[in-house]
Design an enzyme around this catalytic site. Structure first.
Site, PDB file in Angstrom:
ATOM      1  N   GLY A   8      -2.256  -0.674  -3.478  1.00  0.00           N
ATOM      2  CA  GLY A   8      -3.212  -1.698  -3.047  1.00  0.00           C
ATOM      3  C   GLY A   8      -3.209  -2.909  -3.943  1.00  0.00           C
ATOM      4  N   ALA A  10      -1.948  -5.864  -3.687  1.00  0.00           N
ATOM      5  CA  ALA A  10      -1.840  -7.215  -3.135  1.00  0.00           C
ATOM      6  C   ALA A  10      -3.170  -7.925  -2.974  1.00  0.00           C
ATOM      7  CB  ALA A  10      -1.110  -7.181  -1.788  1.00  0.00           C
ATOM      8  N   GLY A  12      -7.874  -7.676  -3.484  1.00  0.00           N
ATOM      9  CA  GLY A  12      -9.076  -6.987  -3.914  1.00  0.00           C
ATOM     10  C   GLY A  12      -9.003  -6.403  -5.314  1.00  0.00           C
ATOM     11  N   ILE A  13      -9.529  -5.197  -5.470  1.00  0.00           N
ATOM     12  CA  ILE A  13      -9.562  -4.547  -6.778  1.00  0.00           C
ATOM     13  C   ILE A  13      -8.150  -4.315  -7.295  1.00  0.00           C
ATOM     14  CG2 ILE A  13     -10.202  -2.424  -7.985  1.00  0.00           C
ATOM     15  CD1 ILE A  13     -12.645  -2.250  -6.118  1.00  0.00           C
ATOM     16  N   ASP A  41       3.695   2.056   3.784  1.00  0.00           N
ATOM     17  CA  ASP A  41       2.525   2.405   4.597  1.00  0.00           C
ATOM     18  C   ASP A  41       2.031   3.770   4.125  1.00  0.00           C
ATOM     19  OD1 ASP A  41       0.650   3.085   6.465  1.00  0.00           O
ATOM     20  OD2 ASP A  41       1.975   2.938   8.203  1.00  0.00           O
ATOM     21  N   LEU A  42       0.911   3.783   3.435  1.00  0.00           N
ATOM     22  CA  LEU A  42       0.402   5.023   2.856  1.00  0.00           C
ATOM     23  C   LEU A  42      -0.427   5.844   3.841  1.00  0.00           C
ATOM     24  CD1 LEU A  42      -0.612   3.793  -0.718  1.00  0.00           C
ATOM     25  CD2 LEU A  42       1.569   4.728   0.077  1.00  0.00           C
ATOM     26  N   GLY A  71      -7.053   1.476  -0.174  1.00  0.00           N
ATOM     27  CA  GLY A  71      -8.050   2.151   0.640  1.00  0.00           C
ATOM     28  C   GLY A  71      -8.483   1.258   1.781  1.00  0.00           C
ATOM     29  N   SER A 114     -15.818   6.027  -4.804  1.00  0.00           N
ATOM     30  CA  SER A 114     -16.854   5.137  -4.278  1.00  0.00           C
ATOM     31  C   SER A 114     -18.216   5.782  -4.470  1.00  0.00           C
ATOM     32  CB  SER A 114     -16.637   4.859  -2.798  1.00  0.00           C
ATOM     33  OG  SER A 114     -17.728   4.132  -2.248  1.00  0.00           O
ATOM     34  N   TYR A 153     -15.454   7.618   5.842  1.00  0.00           N
ATOM     35  CA  TYR A 153     -15.260   6.923   4.571  1.00  0.00           C
ATOM     36  C   TYR A 153     -15.895   7.711   3.419  1.00  0.00           C
ATOM     37  CZ  TYR A 153     -15.203   3.255   1.038  1.00  0.00           C
ATOM     38  OH  TYR A 153     -14.987   2.559  -0.121  1.00  0.00           O
TER      39      TYR A 153
END
Length: 255
Positions: A8, A10, A12-13, A41-42, A71, A114, A153
């Protein structure tokens, strides 16, 4: 120079973590659907296998760090996709890259959980047990049949936190630290999509931490950079809430 893989990376976090770790002297191998060293693609087993193979090739089979940030949230096209990426996309990479981490210098791995994982009843949901049993087909089927993205989620984040915690004993014996960071609401494209969704927007906007604001990716990245550093060498198997006090407000009895 330590080598760290970040899923992830690219946006955000994940992007903030990549920036922070590069500043700390890490060589970063980013993994994402675009704009990364490893394009993958995870959401599928095949995509995860391809990502693992590429990371092993780029790292020479030796990793000093792994940060699983990739995520998706409640606006995903299906509930099964949430479960596939948030749980199995993490658990399969942890398993596939464990050997490379064991060869690293002061290796450390980290999973983004989260505060949503504290949702009451999450641990009793059948899809949670299916995830913990590593039964992806069953977990996706239950999630899609239920059709409640917010439940999928929360369950995915609870299950991956549980999974990471139960790896702590065996990974620690191999000298690999593994921790979980559990953010609250953070100003990312993922959160913005949820906030603007007609189904969930009101609930998202009402989800306000005691500090009265959302977090910023750089704040989460600063904690992760510390946990991945040698200064945090005795922190292992821990879940760190960085949520503006949300967990304390919801569960004041938790110690």
């Amino acid at each position: 120079m330590p080598t760290t893989a970040i899923t992830g990376s690219a946006s955000g976090i994940g992007a903030a973590v990549a920036t922070a770790l590069r500043a700390a002297g890490h060589r970063v191998i980013g993994i994402d659907r675009g704009n990364a060293e490893v394009i993958a693609d995870l959401s599928t087993r095949e995509g995860r296998d391809a990502a693992i193979a590429q990371v092993l090739e780029l790292s020479g089979g030796v990793l000093d760090g792994l940060v699983c940030c990739a995520g998706i949230g409640v606006t995903a096209p299906s509930c099964g996709l949430i479960v596939a990426v948030n749980h199995f996309g993490v658990s399969q990479l942890l398993g596939g890259l464990e050997g490379a981490l064991a060869k690293g210098s002061n290796p450390a791995a980290l999973v983004i959980g989260s505060v949503a994982a504290i949702r009451p009843g999450t641990e009793q949901e059948p899809m949670t047990q299916a995830m913990l049993d590593n039964d992806e087909a069953r977990a996706l089927d239950i999630a899609n049949t239920l059709g409640e993205p917010q439940v999928a989620y929360a369950c995915s984040k609870y299950a991956i936190t549980h999974h990471a915690r139960r790896l702590a004993a065996t990974w620690g014996a191999k000298g690999i630290r593994l921790n979980v960071v559990a953010p609250g609401a953070v100003e990312t494209p993922l959160h913005d999509a949820s906030r603007n969704d007609p189904r969930f927007g009101d609930a998202v906007r009402a989800f306000v931490a005691p500090l009265g604001r959302n977090g910023h990716p750089e704040e989460i990245a600063a904690l992760i950079a510390f946990l991945q550093s040698q200064q945090a060498g005795f922190i292992h198997g821990s879940v760190m809430y960085i949520d503006g006090g949300m967990d304390a407000m919801v569960r004041p009895q938790r110690v």
